[in-house]
Design an enzyme around this catalytic site. Structure first.
Site, PDB file in Angstrom:
ATOM      1  N   GLY A  72       0.812  -1.212   0.000  1.00  0.00           N
ATOM      2  CA  GLY A  72       0.000   0.000   0.000  1.00  0.00           C
ATOM      3  C   GLY A  72       0.847   1.264   0.000  1.00  0.00           C
ATOM      4  CG  ASN A 152      -5.314   3.944   8.753  1.00  0.00           C
ATOM      5  OD1 ASN A 152      -5.648   4.925   8.089  1.00  0.00           O
ATOM      6  ND2 ASN A 152      -4.249   3.958   9.523  1.00  0.00           N
ATOM      7  CD  GLN A 180      -7.349  -0.514   7.147  1.00  0.00           C
ATOM      8  OE1 GLN A 180      -8.164  -1.378   7.467  1.00  0.00           O
ATOM      9  NE2 GLN A 180      -6.097  -0.537   7.568  1.00  0.00           N
ATOM     10  CB  SER A 200      -1.913  -3.170   1.137  1.00  0.00           C
ATOM     11  OG  SER A 200      -0.953  -3.954   1.815  1.00  0.00           O
ATOM     12  N   GLY A 201      -2.006  -6.325   0.018  1.00  0.00           N
ATOM     13  CA  GLY A 201      -2.381  -7.707   0.279  1.00  0.00           C
ATOM     14  C   GLY A 201      -2.638  -8.035   1.731  1.00  0.00           C
ATOM     15  CG  HIS A 202      -0.175  -6.417   5.134  1.00  0.00           C
ATOM     16  ND1 HIS A 202      -0.288  -5.984   6.432  1.00  0.00           N
ATOM     17  CD2 HIS A 202       0.247  -5.341   4.424  1.00  0.00           C
ATOM     18  CE1 HIS A 202       0.072  -4.703   6.505  1.00  0.00           C
ATOM     19  NE2 HIS A 202       0.399  -4.301   5.304  1.00  0.00           N
ATOM     20  CB  THR A 238      12.096 -10.298 -10.829  1.00  0.00           C
ATOM     21  OG1 THR A 238      13.267 -10.065 -11.628  1.00  0.00           O
ATOM     22  CG2 THR A 238      11.562 -11.700 -11.095  1.00  0.00           C
ATOM     23  CB  CYS A 326       4.409   4.965  23.848  1.00  0.00           C
ATOM     24  SG  CYS A 326       3.875   5.897  25.278  1.00  0.00           S
TER      25      CYS A 326
END
Ligand SMILES: *Cc1c(COP(=O)(O)O)cnc(C)c1O
Length: 394
Positions: A72, A152, A180, A200-202, A238, A326
């Site tokens: 992403g 997100n 998202q 994005s894949g994940h 590639t 944090c």
């Protein structure tokens, strides 16, 4: 503590077993380079084009409009830098929002250093932009509008179709960071007049490090990465065939199951939100009550630190996320929570729980059972809380 309940699916999702099964042969047997011409490479090439078709149909695009990237962030960088450079002669003004992912915001800041003017649209208390403010921000110099499909952190879904209509009317390109949203809410780039889209894949059950960008036919962009002729010279390197095959399969599955998943997640999400708001005083929902991602629950608890809350949840085996300082390495709370107008103290005490298809009602019930005591335990240590309760009683 080992994680028993994973409520951080907006950060990343596990690779789905069906996806893993589909991609393993592309590590073991079909390891050929898709640019070569012998037998084993033909299967790589075939799988590449098959996945392109799967990804395209998940968003109503044509296969030749899909370009694979490494995620992403790369797609977002490519959209903004690629359009700004390719259309520099037309103008150098971009419109985006204050609640974008840092992959957009930091790219926009980089472009500003190189002479591009950027308008950052504010959002209302629910995280939505104003269409009127968007239209007023457009000037003859404007080359791109980039507004995220769904946020997100707070899950708010932006009025994408209306944004697309405005962009088209003014002859301005429209990019949306849909990382998202793809596989989670219905998307059709034709009907919504989207010219560029990042995914994005994940975030949908495919591996990390694979993504794609949709670029409408006829839209020009300068590449980000130079080298070989892969991806029609728009993205050298590639091809990550296994990742690409995984993204294609995950997108196909997610779209096929979307109705069912949405029904389940909306129920769990609303039960979680309602249960928290009803049982924990001084809590508020962040984001839009209905125009929000099916799996997103984001709540602020006054008088506590989100970080401490996360640690206590972790000790119970629960993985969640917070909009406080944090983890992000800065003292300021999340820019998204600031943009919807939360005071610093409230923003620091926020908790994001993002559910996906694997999650269950038992997990939601577990949280609803444990959370009130955890919040109370933290508040008992807060002098501000003591004072607030006293004032409320008076
Ligand atoms: C996760 C995310 C990104 C970044 O995607 P990566 O594949 O992790 O680089 C960009 N935008 C949004 C809205 C995201 O949620």
């Amino acid at each position: 503590m080992d994680t028993k309940i994973y409520f951080d699916n907006a950060a990343t999702t596990p690779v789905r077993p069906e996806v893993l099964d589909t991609i393993l042969p592309y590590f073991r047997e079909y390891y050929g380079n898709a640019s070569s011409i012998y037998g084993i490479a033909k299967e790589s090439k075939r799988a590449l084009e098959n996945a392109r078709g799967q990804v395209a149909s998940a968003i109503g695009a044509k296969p030749e409009e899909i370009y694979f990237t490494a995620g992403g962030s790369e797609s977002d960088n490519m959209a903004l830098r690629g359009v700004a450079e390719a259309y520099a002669k037309k103008g150098s003004h971009i419109i985006t929002t204050k609640i974008e992912h840092h992959a957009i915001l930091h790219t926009a800041e980089y472009l500003e250093k190189h002479g591009v003017k950027v308008t950052y649209l504010p959002v209302d208390e629910f995280g939505k932009i104003s269409l009127e403010e968007l239209e007023n921000a457009i000037c003859p110099e404007t080359v791109l509008i980039s507004v995220m499909f769904a946020n997100n952190e707070i899950g708010t879904i932006e009025p994408v179709a209306e944004i697309g209509r405005i962009a088209r009317k003014h002859g301005v390109l429209f990019h949306t960071d849909a990382v998202q949203a793809v596989g989670h809410v219905p998307i059709n780039v034709e009907e919504m007049n989207i010219d560029l889209l990042s995914m994005s894949g994940h975030k949908l059950g495919a591996p990390k490090g694979i993504g794609a960008i949709y670029i409408r036919k006829g839209v020009n962009i300068e590449p980000l990465i130079f080298g070989g002729a892969q991806e029609k010279r728009k993205r050298a390197g590639t091809e990550n065939i296994a990742g690409i095959v995984g993204l294609g399969r995950a997108a196909e599955l997610a779209v096929a199951e979307m109705e069912e998943t949405t029904k389940k997640l909306t129920y769990l999400r609303d039960k979680l939100i309602r249960g928290i708001l009803e049982n924990i005083p001084y809590s508020r929902l962040n984001g839009h009550p209905s125009d929000r991602l099916p799996g997103n629950c984001n709540i602020s608890f006054s008088y506590i630190e989100g970080e401490s809350l996360l640690l206590l949840l972790d000790s119970l085996g629960v993985a969640a996320s917070s909009g406080s300082a944090c983890t992000s390495g800065s003292l300021d709370p999340s820019h998204v929570l600031m943009a919807i107008g939360l005071p610093h103290e409230t923003a620091h005490g926020s908790l994001r729980m993002t559910l996906d298809r694997e999650n269950t009602e038992e997990e939601v019930d577990f949280i609803l059972e444990k959370l009130p005591a955890i919040v109370q335990r933290l508040r008992d240590m807060s002098p501000l809380y003591e004072e607030a309760v006293k004032n409320d009683k008076e």
